[in-house]
Design a protein around this motif. Structure first.
Motif, short mmCIF file in Angstrom:
data_model
loop_
_atom_site.label_atom_id
_atom_site.label_comp_id
_atom_site.label_asym_id
_atom_site.label_seq_id
_atom_site.Cartn_x
_atom_site.Cartn_y
_atom_site.Cartn_z
N UNK A 91 66.34 7.71 16.36
CA UNK A 91 66.83 6.42 15.86
C UNK A 91 65.88 5.98 14.74
N UNK A 92 66.43 5.77 13.56
CA UNK A 92 65.59 5.48 12.39
C UNK A 92 66.05 4.22 11.67
N UNK A 93 65.17 3.21 11.64
CA UNK A 93 65.43 2.00 10.87
C UNK A 93 66.74 1.31 11.19
N UNK A 94 67.09 1.27 12.48
CA UNK A 94 68.40 0.74 12.87
C UNK A 94 68.49 -0.77 12.69
N UNK A 95 69.56 -1.19 12.04
CA UNK A 95 69.82 -2.62 11.83
C UNK A 95 71.27 -2.92 12.23
N UNK A 96 71.47 -4.12 12.77
CA UNK A 96 72.82 -4.57 13.07
C UNK A 96 72.92 -6.07 12.86
N UNK A 119 75.44 1.14 20.10
CA UNK A 119 75.35 1.98 18.90
C UNK A 119 75.01 3.41 19.30
N UNK A 120 74.11 3.58 20.27
CA UNK A 120 73.77 4.93 20.75
C UNK A 120 75.00 5.61 21.35
N UNK A 121 75.87 4.81 21.95
CA UNK A 121 77.09 5.33 22.57
C UNK A 121 78.22 5.53 21.56
N UNK A 122 77.94 5.23 20.29
CA UNK A 122 78.94 5.32 19.23
C UNK A 122 80.14 4.42 19.50
N UNK A 123 79.88 3.30 20.19
CA UNK A 123 80.92 2.30 20.43
C UNK A 123 80.84 1.19 19.38
N UNK A 124 79.75 1.16 18.63
CA UNK A 124 79.54 0.18 17.57
C UNK A 124 78.82 0.90 16.44
N UNK A 125 78.98 0.38 15.23
CA UNK A 125 78.33 1.01 14.08
C UNK A 125 77.20 0.12 13.57
N UNK A 126 76.08 0.72 13.18
CA UNK A 126 74.97 -0.09 12.67
C UNK A 126 75.25 -0.59 11.26
N UNK A 127 74.58 -1.67 10.89
CA UNK A 127 74.65 -2.18 9.52
C UNK A 127 73.78 -1.32 8.62
N UNK A 128 72.70 -0.77 9.17
CA UNK A 128 71.81 0.10 8.42
C UNK A 128 71.07 1.02 9.36
N UNK A 129 70.45 2.06 8.80
CA UNK A 129 69.72 3.01 9.62
C UNK A 129 70.60 4.13 10.13
N UNK A 130 70.00 5.05 10.87
CA UNK A 130 70.72 6.22 11.35
C UNK A 130 70.43 6.51 12.82
#
Length: 254
Positions: free
Chosen positions: A6-11, A54-65
């Motif tokens: 998880x890198x620089x995750x933003x939501x 987000x880890x479950x791919x049920x939501x998408x982050x605003x930024x990061x990977x």
């Protein structure tokens, strides 16, 4: 080897009618090694549920990977996402998410049925899992015929049967009594000893003390982390309690 990065995750969420923006995650970075057991803790509103989604791919982050086994979740097409989740992720929820009209066996088989597996293979996969979880004699029963602890064991079996790269658990002991919670946590430890990678979101200090590492989320960021290392479970329990006190009293990041 890192199975999850998880890198620089933003939501950031925009409230209805675009009035205000709420930053649920600010800059979250961490990795999970293959075979690791990580607990994520934090106060309500800290961002841990958003992170799990987000880890479950049920939501998408605003930024990061988010990379799972080197694959960027953002690169997966929407049409392929359900299949990706089914093949790579196992889920254990607080409220079990079992279908009352299906037996426990059929609930456990469901992800394999959706993947087009034949009955012989499904039965071959289930047999050792059911034995390990102590539910072999319960498989023909329906969810309303068994206890909460037994339902959760069936949910764990459903999560394991696809041989997932990662199990994501959301407050797995939240709906269980003390005895059932202890039994489930012992099972999680045994599953992890078989090299299954687990990431668990929990409010329970007892549940977190079974993990090998505890991440603390505060105000959308990783505030602190504790490795079990050579500590006993009781010592880890105390360290977790002390850190949670620090979180609630506004202490500095450690």
């Amino acid at each position: 080897m890192s199975i999850l990065e998880v890198k620089g995750l933003k939501k950031t969420y925009t409230t209805r009618f675009g009035g205000n923006q709420v930053q649920a995650l600010k800059n979250v970075s961490f990795s999970v090694e293959e075979g690791e057991y990580v607990a994520i803790m934090g106060e309500s509103g800290s961002g841990k549920t958003t992170l799990l989604n987000i880890l479950a791919a049920l939501d998408k982050p605003t930024g990061g990977t988010v990379l799972l086994d080197g694959k960027n979740l953002a690169d997966i097409k929407e049409t392929a996402m359900a299949e990706f989740r089914r093949d790579n992720l196992g889920f254990v929820f607080q409220d079990f998410n079992l279908l009352d009209t299906f037996s426990l066996e059929d609930n456990i088989y469901l992800p394999l049925v959706l993947a087009g597996k034949n009955y012989r293979e499904m039965h071959k996969r289930l047999e050792p899992i059911a034995k390990q979880l102590g539910i072999t004699q319960l498989l023909k029963k329906y969810p309303y015929e068994v206890s909460g602890g037994q339902k959760q064991r069936a949910a764990v079996a459903r999560a394991l049967i696809t041989h997932p790269k990662l199990i994501l658990a959301d407050e797995p002991t939240g709906a269980l009594d003390s005895k059932s919670s202890d039994e489930l946590l012992d099972l999680f430890s045994a599953i992890n000893q078989d090299k299954q990678t687990i990431v668990m979101v929990t409010h329970s200090v007892k549940a977190a003390s079974h993990a090998g590492r505890v991440l603390f989320i505060k105000d959308g960021e990783v505030f602190h982390q504790i490795y079990k290392g050579h500590h006993t479970r009781q010592e880890l329990y105390q360290k977790i309690s002390d850190t949670l006190t620090l979180l609630t009293t506004g202490g500095d990041r450690a």
